[in-house]
Design an enzyme around this catalytic site. Structure first.
Site, PDB file in Angstrom:
ATOM      1  N   HIS A 176       0.809  -1.215   0.000  1.00 40.77           N
ATOM      2  CA  HIS A 176       0.000   0.000   0.000  1.00 40.77           C
ATOM      3  C   HIS A 176       0.845   1.270   0.000  1.00 40.77           C
ATOM      4  CE1 HIS A 176       0.785   0.892   4.295  1.00 40.77           C
ATOM      5  NE2 HIS A 176       0.856  -0.422   4.409  1.00 40.77           N
ATOM      6  N   ASP A 177       0.370   2.270  -0.722  1.00 38.02           N
ATOM      7  CA  ASP A 177       0.971   3.603  -0.771  1.00 38.02           C
ATOM      8  C   ASP A 177       2.336   3.620  -1.435  1.00 38.02           C
ATOM      9  OD1 ASP A 177      -1.076   5.162   0.871  1.00 38.02           O
ATOM     10  OD2 ASP A 177      -0.513   3.604   2.299  1.00 38.02           O
ATOM     11  N   GLY A 237       4.748  -1.531   2.483  1.00 39.06           N
ATOM     12  CA  GLY A 237       4.047  -0.281   2.244  1.00 39.06           C
ATOM     13  C   GLY A 237       4.973   0.913   2.190  1.00 39.06           C
TER      14      GLY A 237
END
Length: 258
Positions: free
Chosen positions: A121-122, A139
């Site tokens: 994520h991100d 992430g």
């Protein structure tokens, strides 16, 4: 002949542009946009909100745009954005962002993401990157353009890898990797620069020679990072390639791999 296999499941709110192909038993969820000419293979899951650009190819058993397992994630409407001309091979997993960071995972153009790689994520992936089989990014990882991560490379959360950097097979990266630098090992250690990659991409002989000098200033002269940055200033003023190397060190927040 339809380009959408009748055995695929397409949510009514999904937007598929002209020329999109979807293979059998794939599932395209709500809030998904797929751009012109992109091919989704069989047994692929695409969950939104996700935007996939033009002329990508996604192979079987990949999971694109799924929720992150980050325990802070509470189902907020975060995004995944994928650019154009990417190849996403078998079994790849790519998670959307979180509201605690960018709210978006971003992948640029012309990347090759090989089998069973994971993008957390991100994360932000630049252009022309290669993630070889079983590479895993936690992430918040940022990759510059033309980064190559060899098979089974592991990257800790929040690490940044500068443009044209390279990792050897099975490398475990826990700090930032400056632009052009080649790292190997667990934990990762800097070994050299990606000179072969530079030659293939048309770097001049003078620029490569300047980067050799810059690497020695940082890694071979026993200087602290702060001292090395001072030493790099004159060379960076002459060669923009060295300025990229310097800036990737200067902007590091986790400390650089040495």
């Amino acid at each position: 002949m339809s380009l959408i296999d009748p055995r695929a499941i397409i949510d009514p709110s999904a937007s598929l542009a002209a020329g999109v192909r979807v293979g059998p038993w794939s599932i395209i969820g709500p809030d998904v946009h797929i751009g012109e000419g992109t091919e989704i293979g069989p047994h692929v899951i695409v969950k939104g909100p996700t935007w996939i650009g033009r002329h990508n190819r996604v192979f079987q058993f990949s999971s694109i745009g799924e929720d992150t397992p980050d325990l802070k994630f509470k189902g907020e409407p975060t995004r995944l954005v994928i650019g154009d001309h990417n190849v996403i091979r078998e079994g790849v997993t790519i998670h959307r962002g979180t509201v605690q960071d960018r709210e978006e995972t971003t992948i640029g153009d012309y990347n090759l993401i090989m089998a069973y790689a994971h993008i957390g994520h991100d994360s932000v992936i630049g252009n022309h990157c290669i993630l070889v089989n079983n590479t895993a990014l936690a992430g918040h990882v940022h990759l510059g353009d033309w980064v190559i991560l060899s098979g089974y490379t592991l990257v800790h959360q929040y690490c940044r890898l500068g443009a044209h950097s390279f990792s050897g097979m099975g490398t475990a990266i826990g700090k930032d990797v400056p632009a052009y630098v080649t790292v190997f090992g667990n934990p990762a250690e800097a070994r050299s620069m990606n000179f072969e990659g530079m030659r293939r991409r048309g770097f001049t002989t003078e620029a490569i020679h300047a980067l050799r000098r810059a690497y020695k200033m940082v890694y071979r002269q026993g200087l602290t990072v702060e001292q090395a940055l001072v030493e790099l200033e004159e060379l960076a003023a002459q060669f923009p390639e060295v300025a990229v190397f310097r800036d990737s060190i200067r902007n590091s927040t986790r400390g650089i791999t040495r």
